[in-house]
Each structure stands twice: as structure tokens, then as C-alpha cells.
Write a protein that holds these residues in place. Structure first.
Motif, PDB file in Angstrom:
ATOM      1  N   PRO A 144       0.817  -1.214   0.000  1.00  0.00           N
ATOM      2  CA  PRO A 144       0.000   0.000   0.000  1.00  0.00           C
ATOM      3  C   PRO A 144       0.850   1.264   0.000  1.00  0.00           C
ATOM      4  O   PRO A 144       2.057   1.232   0.238  1.00  0.00           O
ATOM      5  N   ARG A 145       0.188   2.382  -0.311  1.00  0.00           N
ATOM      6  CA  ARG A 145       0.764   3.726  -0.172  1.00  0.00           C
ATOM      7  C   ARG A 145       1.958   3.972  -1.087  1.00  0.00           C
ATOM      8  O   ARG A 145       2.841   4.766  -0.764  1.00  0.00           O
ATOM      9  N   GLN A 146       2.004   3.316  -2.222  1.00  0.00           N
ATOM     10  CA  GLN A 146       3.048   3.600  -3.202  1.00  0.00           C
ATOM     11  C   GLN A 146       2.649   4.846  -3.998  1.00  0.00           C
ATOM     12  O   GLN A 146       1.590   4.889  -4.626  1.00  0.00           O
ATOM     13  N   ALA A 147       3.496   5.843  -4.001  1.00  0.00           N
ATOM     14  CA  ALA A 147       3.168   7.104  -4.676  1.00  0.00           C
ATOM     15  C   ALA A 147       2.966   6.908  -6.165  1.00  0.00           C
ATOM     16  O   ALA A 147       2.117   7.561  -6.784  1.00  0.00           O
ATOM     17  N   TRP A 148       3.738   6.008  -6.774  1.00  0.00           N
ATOM     18  CA  TRP A 148       3.606   5.830  -8.224  1.00  0.00           C
ATOM     19  C   TRP A 148       2.248   5.252  -8.589  1.00  0.00           C
ATOM     20  O   TRP A 148       1.692   5.587  -9.649  1.00  0.00           O
ATOM     21  N   ILE A 149       1.696   4.409  -7.711  1.00  0.00           N
ATOM     22  CA  ILE A 149       0.382   3.821  -7.985  1.00  0.00           C
ATOM     23  C   ILE A 149      -0.708   4.886  -7.863  1.00  0.00           C
ATOM     24  O   ILE A 149      -1.636   4.943  -8.684  1.00  0.00           O
ATOM     25  N   ALA A 150      -0.596   5.736  -6.859  1.00  0.00           N
ATOM     26  CA  ALA A 150      -1.555   6.832  -6.716  1.00  0.00           C
ATOM     27  C   ALA A 150      -1.495   7.767  -7.920  1.00  0.00           C
ATOM     28  O   ALA A 150      -2.525   8.268  -8.400  1.00  0.00           O
ATOM     29  N   ARG A 151      -0.287   8.001  -8.439  1.00  0.00           N
ATOM     30  CA  ARG A 151      -0.118   8.875  -9.601  1.00  0.00           C
ATOM     31  C   ARG A 151      -0.751   8.243 -10.845  1.00  0.00           C
ATOM     32  O   ARG A 151      -1.406   8.925 -11.654  1.00  0.00           O
ATOM     33  N   LEU A 152      -0.576   6.936 -11.002  1.00  0.00           N
ATOM     34  CA  LEU A 152      -1.193   6.235 -12.125  1.00  0.00           C
ATOM     35  C   LEU A 152      -2.714   6.260 -12.010  1.00  0.00           C
ATOM     36  O   LEU A 152      -3.424   6.507 -12.999  1.00  0.00           O
ATOM     37  N   ASP A 153      -3.220   6.034 -10.824  1.00  0.00           N
ATOM     38  CA  ASP A 153      -4.660   6.089 -10.590  1.00  0.00           C
ATOM     39  C   ASP A 153      -5.218   7.447 -10.980  1.00  0.00           C
ATOM     40  O   ASP A 153      -6.234   7.549 -11.673  1.00  0.00           O
ATOM     41  N   ALA A 154      -4.560   8.511 -10.548  1.00  0.00           N
ATOM     42  CA  ALA A 154      -5.038   9.859 -10.846  1.00  0.00           C
ATOM     43  C   ALA A 154      -5.008  10.142 -12.346  1.00  0.00           C
ATOM     44  O   ALA A 154      -5.932  10.771 -12.895  1.00  0.00           O
ATOM     45  N   ALA A 155      -3.970   9.665 -13.032  1.00  0.00           N
ATOM     46  CA  ALA A 155      -3.845   9.923 -14.467  1.00  0.00           C
ATOM     47  C   ALA A 155      -4.911   9.200 -15.272  1.00  0.00           C
ATOM     48  O   ALA A 155      -5.262   9.627 -16.379  1.00  0.00           O
ATOM     49  N   LEU A 156      -5.444   8.091 -14.726  1.00  0.00           N
ATOM     50  CA  LEU A 156      -6.458   7.311 -15.452  1.00  0.00           C
ATOM     51  C   LEU A 156      -7.884   7.747 -15.127  1.00  0.00           C
ATOM     52  O   LEU A 156      -8.833   7.188 -15.683  1.00  0.00           O
ATOM     53  N   GLN A 157      -8.042   8.739 -14.271  1.00  0.00           N
ATOM     54  CA  GLN A 157      -9.386   9.204 -13.952  1.00  0.00           C
ATOM     55  C   GLN A 157     -10.075   9.714 -15.217  1.00  0.00           C
ATOM     56  O   GLN A 157      -9.503  10.482 -15.985  1.00  0.00           O
ATOM     57  N   GLY A 158     -11.293   9.274 -15.421  1.00  0.00           N
ATOM     58  CA  GLY A 158     -12.058   9.693 -16.588  1.00  0.00           C
ATOM     59  C   GLY A 158     -11.806   8.889 -17.837  1.00  0.00           C
ATOM     60  O   GLY A 158     -12.462   9.102 -18.857  1.00  0.00           O
ATOM     61  N   ALA A 159     -10.865   7.942 -17.783  1.00  0.00           N
ATOM     62  CA  ALA A 159     -10.569   7.131 -18.968  1.00  0.00           C
ATOM     63  C   ALA A 159     -11.639   6.062 -19.163  1.00  0.00           C
ATOM     64  O   ALA A 159     -12.153   5.495 -18.198  1.00  0.00           O
ATOM     65  N   ASN A 160     -11.940   5.780 -20.410  1.00  0.00           N
ATOM     66  CA  ASN A 160     -12.804   4.647 -20.768  1.00  0.00           C
ATOM     67  C   ASN A 160     -11.892   3.440 -20.892  1.00  0.00           C
ATOM     68  O   ASN A 160     -11.410   3.115 -21.971  1.00  0.00           O
ATOM     69  N   LEU A 161     -11.654   2.792 -19.767  1.00  0.00           N
ATOM     70  CA  LEU A 161     -10.589   1.793 -19.682  1.00  0.00           C
ATOM     71  C   LEU A 161     -11.123   0.394 -19.946  1.00  0.00           C
ATOM     72  O   LEU A 161     -11.955  -0.119 -19.199  1.00  0.00           O
ATOM     73  N   ALA A 162     -10.614  -0.237 -21.005  1.00  0.00           N
ATOM     74  CA  ALA A 162     -10.985  -1.623 -21.292  1.00  0.00           C
ATOM     75  C   ALA A 162     -10.278  -2.584 -20.361  1.00  0.00           C
ATOM     76  O   ALA A 162     -10.800  -3.666 -20.043  1.00  0.00           O
ATOM     77  N   GLY A 163      -9.092  -2.226 -19.894  1.00  0.00           N
ATOM     78  CA  GLY A 163      -8.341  -3.088 -18.984  1.00  0.00           C
ATOM     79  C   GLY A 163      -6.901  -2.637 -18.884  1.00  0.00           C
ATOM     80  O   GLY A 163      -6.434  -1.781 -19.647  1.00  0.00           O
ATOM     81  N   ILE A 164      -6.216  -3.210 -17.900  1.00  0.00           N
ATOM     82  CA  ILE A 164      -4.781  -2.995 -17.700  1.00  0.00           C
ATOM     83  C   ILE A 164      -4.112  -4.362 -17.745  1.00  0.00           C
ATOM     84  O   ILE A 164      -4.533  -5.294 -17.055  1.00  0.00           O
ATOM     85  N   CYS A 165      -3.083  -4.492 -18.568  1.00  0.00           N
ATOM     86  CA  CYS A 165      -2.378  -5.761 -18.740  1.00  0.00           C
ATOM     87  C   CYS A 165      -0.916  -5.565 -18.329  1.00  0.00           C
ATOM     88  O   CYS A 165      -0.259  -4.647 -18.816  1.00  0.00           O
ATOM     89  N   SER A 166      -0.420  -6.438 -17.454  1.00  0.00           N
ATOM     90  CA  SER A 166       0.930  -6.261 -16.932  1.00  0.00           C
ATOM     91  C   SER A 166       1.717  -7.560 -17.009  1.00  0.00           C
ATOM     92  O   SER A 166       1.185  -8.623 -17.338  1.00  0.00           O
ATOM     93  N   GLY A 167       2.977  -7.447 -16.657  1.00  0.00           N
ATOM     94  CA  GLY A 167       3.849  -8.606 -16.504  1.00  0.00           C
ATOM     95  C   GLY A 167       4.322  -8.700 -15.068  1.00  0.00           C
ATOM     96  O   GLY A 167       3.559  -8.538 -14.141  1.00  0.00           O
ATOM     97  N   HIS A 168       5.623  -8.968 -14.868  1.00  0.00           N
ATOM     98  CA  HIS A 168       6.326  -8.928 -13.593  1.00  0.00           C
ATOM     99  C   HIS A 168       6.008 -10.110 -12.676  1.00  0.00           C
ATOM    100  O   HIS A 168       6.877 -10.576 -11.949  1.00  0.00           O
ATOM    101  N   VAL A 169       4.775 -10.600 -12.697  1.00  0.00           N
ATOM    102  CA  VAL A 169       4.346 -11.652 -11.776  1.00  0.00           C
ATOM    103  C   VAL A 169       4.686 -13.039 -12.318  1.00  0.00           C
ATOM    104  O   VAL A 169       4.699 -14.012 -11.563  1.00  0.00           O
ATOM    105  N   HIS A 170       4.936 -13.156 -13.632  1.00  0.00           N
ATOM    106  CA  HIS A 170       5.275 -14.437 -14.265  1.00  0.00           C
ATOM    107  C   HIS A 170       4.117 -15.442 -14.190  1.00  0.00           C
ATOM    108  O   HIS A 170       4.312 -16.619 -14.483  1.00  0.00           O
TER     109      HIS A 170
END
Length: 282
Positions: free
Chosen positions: A162-188
């Protein structure tokens, strides 16, 4: 429309390292599919060592791919060495990020790399770039790819917490987006998670799997649990039908057990016919 995602390649400068052969198996398998993917996205940890030679091996492997390719960077990558090999066509504003319009869908690739850090990053400059993308999209659906998932998946040593600043920044930047989804890696590993009402899908790796060990961990108390293991090379397929996104996680098969032939025709034909025949209790 079908988008193939391959992640966590972890290529090395030594071309004999098995991760390169595993990637080639995935690419050949994807090219054999019916239907073939319209877009290929590689979502980070392209190299394990960040070496220029590793990116040249990737460039050579991708030469066999006939369609468009988009690339993101992960925590094992070197932004400078990647750009030296692949060039500025994959960069915008100094980061490996960009957008591609495809069949009514805006495919957005984000750069979550902060060199020297294992976890993700998303600085103010990248956030401003994404805010502009959301504004310019004018309500068109957006599908976002990045290496680091902005959500805990249950593996203590991988979760951002929790409380990662980069995640809060990403959340704020996506406000209002018509988001179909978020696809990531890292977890394998393949998985689907909820993040502030948004859908996050993590893609399995072409190189290795992380072990399913969810118990809490103490940084100074190693308990011998497995961390990394290996199955067949894996990938994800994301299917966009104009109104929603469906994700399927796949692996390169060891062998095919059945084909669409005269022997399987009765069963398959019956299953196809059922689509137009409602059950008796309908």
C-alpha cells in the motif's frame, strides 16, 4: 481483434541461454494460431541483464513477426541500451511509451522502469503524458500495458504494497478514462485482479513461473520456500470485440492430443449446432 502478450522474456547476452529458445517457441506457436494475433505486445523484462546484445537477440527473433509490435520495459531492462538497439520509434517524451489505434481501441504502452529499483515507478512526467493521452482519447476505449501491476497479487516479495506514490499517480492519471483493462507482466503468472474497480490482468512468462507461496515473509527470516519454477513457455491472448475484453492464458503445448478431423467432426458439429438450439428448459 486479437492481441498477443508475451512478458518477462529475461533474455541474456549469451545466445545459447535457453530463454531465447523459449521465446522463439512462443512466437512460432502464436504464428501458428488460427486466427493469428493482430498485435504483439512484449510487456517488460525483455532482457535479464540489460545488455545491448540481449536486445539484438530480441530484435532478430522479432524479425519473423509479420505484424505490429509494441514493447514496454521492466525492472531488469536498460532504457538506454534498449533505445540504442530499437531506436526512438518506441519512445515518447524520453520514456518507452506510446499509443496505437487499432480497430477502435487505443492501445497504450507505459514505462514503469526506475533503474536500480525492483518495483514499479511512474513519475510526474509520465503521469502528465498519460493524462494528455486520456484527454485526447475523447472517450475511446483504452487498453493499457505496463510491466508492473499496480495491485497486490498475494505474493509478498512481488506485491507493491500500500501507499506507493507511483500507484496513486497512475490512478489519478487514469481518472475519466474509458478503460478496457490494464495488462501487466512482472508476476510471471496469469491472473485477474481488481484495482479501484478496474480490471488488471497479469500475464504468465515465457521464461519461468513464480511459485504460489502466499504466506507472509520476513526480510531476515528465509524459510526455504520455493520462489521460481519452470513450466512450458507461456503467454496471454486478449480478445477485443468492440465492447469488452476477454483474456486467455496459454502455454506452448508439449503435444497436440486432438485435431479438427473427421474423427472429431460429430462432437464439434454438435457443439456448434447447440449455439442455435436452446435447451429444453429455456
Amino acid at each position: 481483434m486479437l492481441i498477443a502478450q508475451v512478458t518477462d522474456l529475461h533474455l541474456q547476452a549469451d545466445p545459447a541461454h535457453p530463454n531465447l529458445a523459449r521465446l522463439v517457441r512462443v512466437l512460432e506457436h502464436l504464428l501458428s494460431l488460427q486466427a493469428r494475433p493482430d498485435l504483439l505486445v512484449l510487456s517488460g523484462d525483455l532482457a535479464d541483464d540489460g545488455a545491448p546484445e540481449s536486445y539484438r537477440h530480441l530484435q532478430a527473433a522479432l524479425a519473423r513477426w509479420p505484424g505490429p509490435v509494441r514493447l514496454a520495459l521492466g525492472n531488469h531492462d536498460s532504457r538506454a541500451h534498449f533505445l540504442d538497439v530499437f531506436g526512438a520509434a518506441h519512445a515518447d517524451g524520453g520514456f518507452v511509451q506510446g499509443r496505437t489505434a487499432l480497430d477502435g481501441l487505443q492501445v497504450i504502452v507505459l514505462d514503469s522502469l526506475e533503474e536500480g529499483r525492483h518495483g514499479g515507478a511512474f513519475c510526474e512526467a509520465r503521469a502528465q503524458w498519460l493524462c494528455q493521452v486520456v484527454q485526447d482519447s475523447a472517450g475511446a476505449p483504452l487498453l493499457v500495458f505496463l510491466h508492473h501491476p499496480p495491485v497486490d497479487v498475494g505474493l509478498p516479495w512481488i506485491d507493491p504494497g500500500p501507499r506507493q506514490a507511483w500507484i496513486a499517480r497512475l490512478d489519478a492519471a487514469l481518472q475519466g478514462a474509458n478503460l478496457a483493462g490494464i495488462c501487466s507482466g512482472h508476476v510471471h503468472l496469469g491472473g485477474v485482479f481488481s484495482w479501484f474497480g478496474r480490471r488488471v490482468a497479469t500475464c504468465p512468462s515465457s521464461s519461468s513461473d513464480l511459485s504460489l507461496a502466499f504466506a507472509p515473509m520476513g526480510a531476515t527470516q528465509p524459510d526455504g520456500r520455493p520462489l521460481v519454477e519452470q513450466g512450458e513457455p507461456a503467454f496471454a491472448l486478449h480478445r477485443w470485440d468492440g465492447s469488452g475484453l476477454a483474456s486467455i492464458f496459454g502455454r506452448c503445448p508439449q503435444r497436440v492430443l486432438a485435431h479438427w478431423t473427421a474423427a472429431t467432426q460429430p462432437m464439434v458439429a454438435a457443439m456448434l449446432d447447440e449455439k442455435s438450439t436452446p435447451p429444453g428448459c429455456a
